[in-house]
Design a protein around this motif. Structure first.
Motif, PDB file in Angstrom:
ATOM      1  N   SER A   1      47.065  57.764 120.010  1.00 33.85           N
ATOM      2  CA  SER A   1      47.215  57.045 121.271  1.00 33.85           C
ATOM      3  C   SER A   1      47.162  55.542 121.007  1.00 33.85           C
ATOM      4  CB  SER A   1      46.110  57.457 122.236  1.00 33.85           C
ATOM      5  OG  SER A   1      44.843  57.035 121.744  1.00 33.85           O
ATOM      6  N   LEU A   2      47.399  54.748 122.063  1.00 31.44           N
ATOM      7  CA  LEU A   2      47.345  53.298 121.905  1.00 31.44           C
ATOM      8  C   LEU A   2      45.968  52.840 121.457  1.00 31.44           C
ATOM      9  CD1 LEU A   2      49.322  52.038 125.040  1.00 31.44           C
ATOM     10  CD2 LEU A   2      50.177  52.487 122.744  1.00 31.44           C
ATOM     11  N   GLY A   3      44.927  53.564 121.874  1.00 30.39           N
ATOM     12  CA  GLY A   3      43.562  53.203 121.507  1.00 30.39           C
ATOM     13  C   GLY A   3      43.114  53.769 120.177  1.00 30.39           C
ATOM     14  N   GLU A   4      44.001  54.480 119.482  1.00 29.39           N
ATOM     15  CA  GLU A   4      43.667  55.027 118.171  1.00 29.39           C
ATOM     16  C   GLU A   4      44.431  54.311 117.068  1.00 29.39           C
ATOM     17  OE1 GLU A   4      44.279  59.216 118.205  1.00 29.39           O
ATOM     18  OE2 GLU A   4      42.719  59.619 119.669  1.00 29.39           O
ATOM     19  N   THR A   5      45.045  53.203 117.407  1.00 27.94           N
ATOM     20  CA  THR A   5      45.763  52.414 116.412  1.00 27.94           C
ATOM     21  C   THR A   5      45.165  51.020 116.353  1.00 27.94           C
ATOM     22  OG1 THR A   5      47.390  51.700 118.047  1.00 27.94           O
ATOM     23  CG2 THR A   5      47.895  53.689 116.803  1.00 27.94           C
ATOM     24  N   SER A   6      45.382  50.348 115.260  1.00 32.49           N
ATOM     25  CA  SER A   6      44.938  48.973 115.051  1.00 32.49           C
ATOM     26  C   SER A   6      43.453  48.792 115.322  1.00 32.49           C
ATOM     27  CB  SER A   6      45.741  48.011 115.926  1.00 32.49           C
ATOM     28  OG  SER A   6      45.511  46.684 115.521  1.00 32.49           O
ATOM     29  N   ALA A   7      42.650  49.412 114.481  1.00 34.00           N
ATOM     30  CA  ALA A   7      41.205  49.236 114.580  1.00 34.00           C
ATOM     31  C   ALA A   7      40.813  47.769 114.423  1.00 34.00           C
ATOM     32  CB  ALA A   7      40.509  50.089 113.514  1.00 34.00           C
ATOM     33  N   LEU A   8      41.568  47.038 113.620  1.00 38.16           N
ATOM     34  CA  LEU A   8      41.259  45.631 113.403  1.00 38.16           C
ATOM     35  C   LEU A   8      41.384  44.828 114.689  1.00 38.16           C
ATOM     36  CD1 LEU A   8      40.583  43.321 111.478  1.00 38.16           C
ATOM     37  CD2 LEU A   8      43.029  43.129 110.958  1.00 38.16           C
ATOM     38  N   LEU A   9      42.458  45.041 115.458  1.00 37.75           N
ATOM     39  CA  LEU A   9      42.638  44.302 116.703  1.00 37.75           C
ATOM     40  C   LEU A   9      41.602  44.717 117.751  1.00 37.75           C
ATOM     41  CD1 LEU A   9      46.539  44.218 117.008  1.00 37.75           C
ATOM     42  CD2 LEU A   9      44.986  42.389 116.296  1.00 37.75           C
ATOM     43  N   LEU A  10      41.232  45.982 117.776  1.00 39.39           N
ATOM     44  CA  LEU A  10      40.179  46.421 118.685  1.00 39.39           C
ATOM     45  C   LEU A  10      38.840  45.797 118.311  1.00 39.39           C
ATOM     46  CD1 LEU A  10      41.121  50.185 119.040  1.00 39.39           C
ATOM     47  CD2 LEU A  10      41.223  48.463 120.848  1.00 39.39           C
ATOM     48  N   LEU A  11      38.573  45.686 117.011  1.00 44.99           N
ATOM     49  CA  LEU A  11      37.341  45.034 116.562  1.00 44.99           C
ATOM     50  C   LEU A  11      37.332  43.569 116.964  1.00 44.99           C
ATOM     51  CD1 LEU A  11      34.693  44.998 114.960  1.00 44.99           C
ATOM     52  CD2 LEU A  11      36.056  44.614 112.890  1.00 44.99           C
ATOM     53  N   LEU A  12      38.444  42.886 116.797  1.00 41.07           N
ATOM     54  CA  LEU A  12      38.519  41.480 117.198  1.00 41.07           C
ATOM     55  C   LEU A  12      38.308  41.336 118.705  1.00 41.07           C
ATOM     56  CD1 LEU A  12      41.498  40.222 114.991  1.00 41.07           C
ATOM     57  CD2 LEU A  12      39.059  39.764 114.675  1.00 41.07           C
ATOM     58  N   GLY A  13      38.879  42.253 119.476  1.00 38.23           N
ATOM     59  CA  GLY A  13      38.657  42.225 120.920  1.00 38.23           C
ATOM     60  C   GLY A  13      37.207  42.459 121.282  1.00 38.23           C
ATOM     61  N   GLY A  14      36.554  43.387 120.578  1.00 35.65           N
ATOM     62  CA  GLY A  14      35.135  43.627 120.829  1.00 35.65           C
ATOM     63  C   GLY A  14      34.281  42.427 120.479  1.00 35.65           C
ATOM     64  N   LEU A  15      34.587  41.766 119.380  1.00 34.55           N
ATOM     65  CA  LEU A  15      33.841  40.561 118.999  1.00 34.55           C
ATOM     66  C   LEU A  15      34.050  39.445 120.020  1.00 34.55           C
ATOM     67  CD1 LEU A  15      34.468  40.504 115.139  1.00 34.55           C
ATOM     68  CD2 LEU A  15      32.417  41.259 116.364  1.00 34.55           C
ATOM     69  N   PHE A  16      35.247  39.380 120.587  1.00 32.93           N
ATOM     70  CA  PHE A  16      35.511  38.405 121.650  1.00 32.93           C
ATOM     71  C   PHE A  16      34.623  38.667 122.865  1.00 32.93           C
ATOM     72  CE2 PHE A  16      37.854  37.513 125.612  1.00 32.93           C
ATOM     73  CZ  PHE A  16      37.960  36.135 125.520  1.00 32.93           C
ATOM     74  N   LEU A  17      34.468  39.940 123.240  1.00 37.13           N
ATOM     75  CA  LEU A  17      33.583  40.268 124.365  1.00 37.13           C
ATOM     76  C   LEU A  17      32.136  39.912 124.061  1.00 37.13           C
ATOM     77  CD1 LEU A  17      34.998  43.725 125.552  1.00 37.13           C
ATOM     78  CD2 LEU A  17      35.457  41.447 126.484  1.00 37.13           C
ATOM     79  N   LEU A  18      31.713  40.101 122.829  1.00 36.13           N
ATOM     80  CA  LEU A  18      30.361  39.701 122.448  1.00 36.13           C
ATOM     81  C   LEU A  18      30.208  38.182 122.515  1.00 36.13           C
ATOM     82  CD1 LEU A  18      29.762  42.071 119.396  1.00 36.13           C
ATOM     83  CD2 LEU A  18      28.565  42.167 121.595  1.00 36.13           C
ATOM     84  N   TYR A  19      31.210  37.473 122.055  1.00 35.06           N
ATOM     85  CA  TYR A  19      31.168  36.013 122.072  1.00 35.06           C
ATOM     86  C   TYR A  19      31.104  35.477 123.500  1.00 35.06           C
ATOM     87  CZ  TYR A  19      32.941  31.228 121.846  1.00 35.06           C
ATOM     88  OH  TYR A  19      33.103  29.878 122.005  1.00 35.06           O
ATOM     89  N   LYS A  20      31.851  36.098 124.408  1.00 34.66           N
ATOM     90  CA  LYS A  20      31.859  35.671 125.807  1.00 34.66           C
ATOM     91  C   LYS A  20      30.690  36.252 126.596  1.00 34.66           C
ATOM     92  CE  LYS A  20      34.674  33.435 127.273  1.00 34.66           C
ATOM     93  NZ  LYS A  20      34.824  31.965 127.307  1.00 34.66           N
ATOM     94  N   ARG A  21      29.841  37.039 125.945  1.00 30.14           N
ATOM     95  CA  ARG A  21      28.661  37.661 126.553  1.00 30.14           C
ATOM     96  C   ARG A  21      29.020  38.590 127.713  1.00 30.14           C
ATOM     97  NH1 ARG A  21      23.992  32.892 126.499  1.00 30.14           N
ATOM     98  NH2 ARG A  21      24.128  32.470 124.248  1.00 30.14           N
ATOM     99  N   VAL A  22      30.190  39.189 127.622  1.00 30.66           N
ATOM    100  CA  VAL A  22      30.557  40.222 128.579  1.00 30.66           C
ATOM    101  C   VAL A  22      29.783  41.497 128.283  1.00 30.66           C
ATOM    102  CG1 VAL A  22      32.458  41.644 129.437  1.00 30.66           C
ATOM    103  CG2 VAL A  22      32.837  39.221 128.931  1.00 30.66           C
ATOM    104  N   ILE A  23      29.574  41.777 127.004  1.00 28.39           N
ATOM    105  CA  ILE A  23      28.761  42.909 126.576  1.00 28.39           C
ATOM    106  C   ILE A  23      27.684  42.398 125.623  1.00 28.39           C
ATOM    107  CG2 ILE A  23      30.665  44.544 126.820  1.00 28.39           C
ATOM    108  CD1 ILE A  23      30.986  44.480 123.771  1.00 28.39           C
ATOM    109  N   THR A  24      26.696  43.235 125.332  1.00 28.09           N
ATOM    110  CA  THR A  24      25.684  42.918 124.327  1.00 28.09           C
ATOM    111  C   THR A  24      25.918  43.783 123.094  1.00 28.09           C
ATOM    112  OG1 THR A  24      24.101  44.558 125.176  1.00 28.09           O
ATOM    113  CG2 THR A  24      24.027  42.326 126.128  1.00 28.09           C
ATOM    114  N   TRP A  25      25.224  43.473 122.040  1.00 26.72           N
ATOM    115  CA  TRP A  25      25.459  44.151 120.765  1.00 26.72           C
ATOM    116  C   TRP A  25      24.838  45.536 120.689  1.00 26.72           C
ATOM    117  CZ3 TRP A  25      21.140  45.665 118.108  1.00 26.72           C
ATOM    118  CH2 TRP A  25      19.932  45.027 118.439  1.00 26.72           C
ATOM    119  N   HIS A  26      23.940  45.868 121.585  1.00 27.88           N
ATOM    120  CA  HIS A  26      23.090  47.042 121.403  1.00 27.88           C
ATOM    121  C   HIS A  26      23.877  48.354 121.331  1.00 27.88           C
ATOM    122  CE1 HIS A  26      20.672  43.856 123.304  1.00 27.88           C
ATOM    123  NE2 HIS A  26      19.686  44.318 122.562  1.00 27.88           N
ATOM    124  N   ILE A  27      24.748  48.611 122.309  1.00 25.22           N
ATOM    125  CA  ILE A  27      25.490  49.877 122.316  1.00 25.22           C
ATOM    126  C   ILE A  27      26.491  49.957 121.167  1.00 25.22           C
ATOM    127  CG2 ILE A  27      27.161  51.259 123.612  1.00 25.22           C
ATOM    128  CD1 ILE A  27      25.682  50.488 126.160  1.00 25.22           C
TER     129      ILE A  27
END
Length: 363
Positions: free
Chosen positions: A215-241
């Motif tokens: 699926s679209l969410g099962e490809t490009s782990a690198l881009l998903l990781l970068l997106g997740g790090l962006f959410l951490l940087y913007k404090r939309v999510i926290t690191w715990h989960i």
């Protein structure tokens, strides 16, 4: 008599830029690179399905609000319905028929969200409810994947042919393929070993870049990781989960790989395959369906990671992110009941703190 309150005696108020539309917008911005890459990777049929799913989510939101007698524009403009449809589309086979996306959107918005009362009231993640319901009800359509056929490449279907695939029910056997997780599970069940399966099927680089079926969410782990790090940087999510989820999978995969490397893949395989990173950063971190305390989020993430690994390794489905998240969503109220954040001025048990001196400094 009118009483005037001096400005100096008014309570202080902190103004924050955090709002639901802003949060939804940042999450969609973080998803955009992986989504655009996936749409390019799978061509026009994936684009039509993605648009149909988003349209279905928005129409379902409008219908639900109209039937409930609620104002449509404020709730529709907060971005929650759009993000729900987006996440659902990320979990679908990219060449699935249009009605899979529309039916899934109706299930997500109407059944999993609005029936519970709307934004902030749902117990389960709406996109994952729809994903699991579709997988159980339509297993053939939900397990028919294609090998990557990049947009405008010689192998990719053209605009007219793609319309026939998405809206006309035209088959695509010539392009069909299996996900890495699914094929590995199948061949392991036939007595093969990882040493003979993985070299011709998968490399960590192909999983990280995204040149694999899924699926679209099962490809490009690198881009998903970068997106997740962006959410951490913007404090939309926290690191715990995310850390607890990924760490639990890594630890379990490492232990089982050390015990039997011929039948249990190592941690990198599990981290970059399937929807692991999508689930860790974009789905399990949903603030409505996850615990509120930091310790509770660590338990929640670890539970998700444990269930994902168990389902992938020993259960009947090769991918377990949706099932794991829903099961832990059900546990979130229980976690919140027993693992509560400390109230300022009180200890963990809720008792007032004792003070050491007249300056009222906590001991």
């Amino acid at each position: 008599m009118r009483l005037e309150t001096p400005a100096a005696q008014c309570g202080p108020f902190a103004h924050d830029l955090v709002s639901i539309p802003r949060t939804m917008g940042l999450v969609m911005l973080a998803l955009a690179p992986a989504t655009l890459f996936g749409l390019w990777q799978f061509g026009w049929p994936a684009i039509w399905l993605f648009l149909a799913t988003l349209a279905g989510a928005l129409l379902a939101e409008i219908l639900s609000l109209w039937l409930a007698g609620k104002p449509i524009r404020p709730d529709l403009s907060d971005g929650t319905a759009l993000l729900t449809g987006w996440l659902l589309a990320m979990t679908l086979p990219p060449w699935a028929p249009w009605w899979i996306g529309v039916v899934g959107a109706l299930l997500a918005i109407v059944v999993a969200k609005q029936v519970f009362g709307g934004v902030g009231q749902n117990l389960f993640n709406p996109a994952m409810v729809a994903r699991v319901a579709l997988l159980i009800a339509f297993p053939l359509e939900m397990t028919s994947f294609v090998a990557p056929t990049p947009l405008f490449s010689a192998e990719a279907p053209g605009l007219v042919e793609s319309l026939a695939i998405t809206f006309g029910g035209q088959g695509f056997d010539a392009f069909s393929g299996a996900t890495v997780l699914g094929q590995v599970r199948t061949e392991l069940g036939q007595g093969e070993t990882l040493a003979t399966i993985l070299p011709d099927l998968y490399t960590p680089l192909s999983g990280a870049v995204g040149t694999v079926a899924g699926s679209l969410g099962e490809t490009s782990a690198l881009l998903l990781l970068l997106g997740g790090l962006f959410l951490l940087y913007k404090r939309v999510i926290t690191w715990h989960i995310p850390v607890a989820l990924l760490g639990t999978i890594a630890v379990l995969a490492t232990l089982m790989h050390l015990i039997d490397p011929e039948h249990y893949a190592g941690p990198l395989y599990h981290l970059v395959s399937g929807a692991t990173l999508l689930g860790a950063f974009f789905i399990a971190t949903d603030p409505v369906t996850s615990p509120v305390s930091a310790r509770g989020q660590l338990l929640f993430g670890a539970g998700c990671g444990l269930l994902i690994y168990v389902i992938r390794t020993w259960a009947g489905y090769p991918e377990g992110v949706a099932f794991a998240v829903l099961l832990m969503n059900a546990c979130a109220p229980l976690i919140d009941h027993y693992v509560k954040p400390r109230i300022y001025g009180r200890d963990r048990r809720g008792r007032p703190l004792e003070y050491a001196n007249d300056a009222e400094t906590p001991r």
